[in-house]
Design a protein around this motif. Structure first.
Motif, mmCIF file in Angstrom:
data_model
loop_
_atom_site.group_PDB
_atom_site.id
_atom_site.type_symbol
_atom_site.label_atom_id
_atom_site.label_comp_id
_atom_site.label_asym_id
_atom_site.label_seq_id
_atom_site.Cartn_x
_atom_site.Cartn_y
_atom_site.Cartn_z
ATOM 1 N N LEU A 33 30.665 55.078 47.799
ATOM 2 C CA LEU A 33 30.129 54.381 46.660
ATOM 3 C C LEU A 33 30.626 52.743 46.749
ATOM 4 C CD1 LEU A 33 30.207 56.546 43.462
ATOM 5 C CD2 LEU A 33 28.227 56.252 45.119
ATOM 6 N N PRO A 34 29.535 51.739 46.980
ATOM 7 C CA PRO A 34 29.867 50.509 47.086
ATOM 8 C C PRO A 34 30.433 49.755 45.676
ATOM 9 C CG PRO A 34 27.622 50.702 46.907
ATOM 10 C CD PRO A 34 28.261 52.068 46.896
ATOM 11 N N VAL A 35 31.678 50.186 45.136
ATOM 12 C CA VAL A 35 32.021 49.927 43.872
ATOM 13 C C VAL A 35 33.565 49.708 43.750
ATOM 14 C CG1 VAL A 35 30.186 51.474 42.612
ATOM 15 C CG2 VAL A 35 32.522 52.318 42.991
ATOM 16 N N ASP A 36 34.242 49.128 42.907
ATOM 17 C CA ASP A 36 35.723 49.077 42.781
ATOM 18 C C ASP A 36 36.221 50.406 42.049
ATOM 19 O OD1 ASP A 36 35.103 46.449 43.576
ATOM 20 O OD2 ASP A 36 35.463 45.471 41.521
ATOM 21 N N ILE A 37 37.405 50.655 42.588
ATOM 22 C CA ILE A 37 37.565 52.031 42.188
ATOM 23 C C ILE A 37 39.015 51.778 41.527
ATOM 24 C CG2 ILE A 37 38.379 54.565 42.680
ATOM 25 C CD1 ILE A 37 36.381 54.278 44.921
ATOM 26 N N CYS A 38 39.569 51.905 40.240
ATOM 27 C CA CYS A 38 40.806 51.800 39.617
ATOM 28 C C CYS A 38 41.294 53.269 39.077
ATOM 29 C CB CYS A 38 40.707 50.763 38.482
ATOM 30 S SG CYS A 38 40.282 49.401 38.905
ATOM 31 N N VAL A 39 42.657 53.127 38.764
ATOM 32 C CA VAL A 39 43.383 54.197 38.371
ATOM 33 C C VAL A 39 44.216 53.574 37.175
ATOM 34 C CG1 VAL A 39 43.383 55.717 40.282
ATOM 35 C CG2 VAL A 39 45.275 54.477 39.876
ATOM 36 N N LEU A 40 44.672 54.653 36.323
ATOM 37 C CA LEU A 40 45.465 54.401 35.179
ATOM 38 C C LEU A 40 46.771 53.999 35.549
ATOM 39 C CD1 LEU A 40 44.376 56.807 32.400
ATOM 40 C CD2 LEU A 40 43.968 54.450 32.611
ATOM 41 N N ASP A 41 47.659 53.138 35.442
ATOM 42 C CA ASP A 41 48.942 52.627 35.571
ATOM 43 C C ASP A 41 50.077 53.776 35.848
ATOM 44 O OD1 ASP A 41 50.423 50.507 36.483
ATOM 45 O OD2 ASP A 41 51.494 50.512 34.411
ATOM 46 N N ASP A 42 49.909 54.814 35.114
ATOM 47 C CA ASP A 42 50.816 56.043 35.300
ATOM 48 C C ASP A 42 50.623 56.789 36.345
ATOM 49 O OD1 ASP A 42 48.648 57.250 34.121
ATOM 50 O OD2 ASP A 42 49.946 58.216 32.460
ATOM 51 N N ALA A 43 49.699 56.516 37.006
ATOM 52 C CA ALA A 43 49.228 57.716 37.916
ATOM 53 C C ALA A 43 49.984 57.508 39.459
ATOM 54 C CB ALA A 43 47.711 57.438 38.501
ATOM 55 N N GLU A 44 50.223 58.363 40.268
ATOM 56 C CA GLU A 44 50.811 58.429 41.523
ATOM 57 C C GLU A 44 50.091 57.618 42.530
ATOM 58 O OE1 GLU A 44 53.173 61.447 44.766
ATOM 59 O OE2 GLU A 44 52.395 62.074 42.776
ATOM 60 N N ILE A 45 50.374 56.454 43.019
ATOM 61 C CA ILE A 45 49.363 55.466 43.679
ATOM 62 C C ILE A 45 49.700 55.793 45.169
ATOM 63 C CG2 ILE A 45 48.595 53.261 44.057
ATOM 64 C CD1 ILE A 45 48.291 54.210 41.332
ATOM 65 N N PRO A 46 48.459 55.882 46.007
ATOM 66 C CA PRO A 46 48.379 56.108 47.372
ATOM 67 C C PRO A 46 48.975 54.876 48.059
ATOM 68 C CG PRO A 46 46.240 56.907 46.469
ATOM 69 C CD PRO A 46 47.112 56.280 45.322
ATOM 70 N N GLU A 47 49.665 54.859 49.143
ATOM 71 C CA GLU A 47 50.350 53.751 49.656
ATOM 72 C C GLU A 47 49.428 52.553 50.294
ATOM 73 O OE1 GLU A 47 49.197 56.712 52.957
ATOM 74 O OE2 GLU A 47 50.087 56.942 51.031
ATOM 75 N N PHE A 48 48.049 53.170 50.567
ATOM 76 C CA PHE A 48 47.112 52.043 50.810
ATOM 77 C C PHE A 48 46.344 51.297 49.704
ATOM 78 C CE2 PHE A 48 44.675 55.977 50.657
ATOM 79 C CZ PHE A 48 43.733 55.558 49.725
#
Length: 509
Positions: A271-286
């Motif tokens: 999908l051509p959209v911005d993707i965000c997660v909540l701050d407490d998630a385990e963030i992928p390195e990229f």
């Protein structure tokens, strides 16, 4: 590992939903989700448009104020030409100072007091810079200061009026839904309710919750959260976002693991959209790791759409200008080819084929017909090979030189194609018995931008027959490189190198 390499690895590791192929879906969106998607099918206005409009208004009104204030001082200090040059230099100085100060950002423009304060500060600094230059040039200090004072008073009135008008216009656009940032949530349950309520509270600021989706179908995931109905699971989200014009998808799963985020991203990256997660998630390195917030909720941006905002405006302007030039330049050649095609074999000169377009939606691409009418293959199930008996003599020449694709400039003008981008494939294009989208999981990611008449893969030698999975993967890797590294200069480079690639490529039949 580089960001681009990490994303490519994600594409190949993660599971994803197969793209639209023309066959009936095993299930459809629910009635409420379908109706909501249809209501959101028209894109909302981008805040950047209002920012550019305000910039132009400031240049014009400050310039007009300078012209009106000038007769109040001695006109002998300038000739007519010099006067105009100085006035427009001052207007541009004020607008550029405002640009640096953030006066044309949406957050500033929607707050009247902040917009007014920034505008007056920009006006003072811009006119002071101009006054300093004029005094250094040897003009009488008293005369310059008098002119700047009158200029400031007139321009301040104009700028204040324009800010009031802009604030009222923004309020009207937000109220009518024509200016909004559309958000979709992934998650469910009681933990989602505070975020849903916070987004609803910010409706007057232009944020709108369109729907939420959750994979779970048990008691942990109620059908309604804070007055919003669950619209389906993640597969339904993909279908919903293809129908609706969505800006951001937020993975609102508290303390989500990196593996869980990867699984979801593998299905959402198409999908051509911005993707965000909540701050407490385990963030992928990229991840981009850029922070934002909605009320007390902190978000981390994992992925940003490839071409958006002013970049999309630049690319569209580039496409329109170059397609008009190309149509005018190649009009005699296209007329001659059309006549040659009709003379060699009966049937229409043009051939229309359904192909994958932006966001996996099917588009109808124009080409000159290169096969005998009764042997044409609109589905591209059988790829054209060397010495293919279906291809006419004229067809062999125009396919080898890519002249058959000249009518696609009209697709560019219409907006279905771009001048540069991943080449559009037929809906059921295949290599042997393998459909292209089964060869690599990264295939769907190439539909995040508009397909193009030419592309990075084509000038790099991956043009023509793709008769092995390895060649398909190589082409897709080049397409992904283009998406990740897009710039207007890269587009121009590809356009300029395309004629040379037509001469050197040997595998186009």
């Amino acid at each position: 590992m580089s960001e681009t390499a990490s994303r490519k690895r994600l594409f190949t590791e993660a599971n994803r939903r197969r793209p639209w192929t023309g066959r009936a879906r095993p299930r459809l969106l629910g009635g409420q989700a379908q109706a909501a998607a249809q209501r959101l099918s028209r894109p909302s206005m981008k805040p950047q448009v209002l920012g550019y409009l305000q910039f132009c208004v400031d240049v014009l009104t400050v310039g007009l104020a300078g012209r009106l204030a000038f007769p109040l001082v001695e006109e002998a200090i300038f000739s007519d030409l010099q006067r105009l040059e100085v006035i427009w230099l001052g207007a541009l100085s004020v607008a550029l100072v405002g640009r640096i100060a953030g006066a044309y950002g949406f957050r500033c423009m929607r707050s009247l007091w902040r917009a007014t304060a920034t505008a007056l500060a920009s006006l003072i600094i811009g006119l002071m810079l101009l006054a300093g230059l004029l005094i250094l040039a040897g003009l009488p200090r008293g005369m310059v200061e008098a002119w700047m004072l009158f200029w400031f008073i007139a321009a301040a009135g104009f700028m204040l009026t324009s800010r009031v008008a802009m604030e009222l216009r923004i309020a009207h656009l937000v109220q009518t839904g024509r200016l909004e940032h559309r958000i979709v949530l992934v998650g469910g349950g009681d933990t989602l309710e505070p975020l849903v309520r916070e987004i609803d509270r910010e409706r007057r600021r232009g944020r709108r919750l369109c729907a939420f989706f959750d994979e779970r179908m048990d008691d942990r995931s109620p059908a309604m959260v804070a007055g919003h109905h669950k619209a389906g699971d993640v597969d339904d989200l993909v279908e919903f976002a293809r129908l609706a014009k969505i800006d951001t998808v937020i993975i609102a799963i508290p303390a989500a693991s990196q593996q869980r985020i990867r699984e979801l991203l593998g299905r959402l990256f198409v999908l051509p959209v911005d993707i965000c997660v909540l701050d407490d998630a385990e963030i992928p390195e990229f991840s981009r790791k850029r922070r934002s917030r909605i009320g007390p909720f902190k978000l981390i941006e994992i992925y940003k759409r490839p071409i958006g905002g002013f970049a999309a405006v630049q690319k569209r302007a580039f496409d329109i200008v170059l397609s008009l030039i190309a149509i005018a330049l190649f009009a005699p050649l296209m007329l001659a080819v059309g006549i040659a095609v009709r003379l060699e074999s009966p049937g229409p000169a043009l051939f229309r084929q359904k192909r994958h377009g932006y966001n996996n939606k099917p588009i109808e691409v124009l080409k000159f017909r290169s096969m005998y009418t009764d042997q044409c293959d609109p589905t591209a199930v059988k790829a054209v090979r060397r010495g293919d008996s279906r291809v006419t003599r004229v067809g062999r020449f125009i396919r080898r030189t890519s002249i058959d694709e000249l009518p696609q400039f009209f697709n560019v003008l219409k907006g279905d194609l771009s001048m540069v981008g991943p080449r559009p494939h037929a809906l059921t294009a295949r290599t042997g018995d393998i459909v292209y989208d089964q060869i690599t999981e990264a295939y769907s990611a190439r539909h995040k931008v508009k397909p193009g008449v030419t592309g990075w893969a084509q000038i790099s030698g991956w043009r023509g027959e793709m008769n092995s999975p390895e060649k398909i993967r190589a082409r897709i890797e080049h397409d992904l490189y283009y998406i990740e590294n897009w710039s207007l200069w890269l587009d121009l480079k590809i356009v300029l190198l395309t004629p040379w690639s037509l001469v050197t490529t040997k595998n186009a039949y």
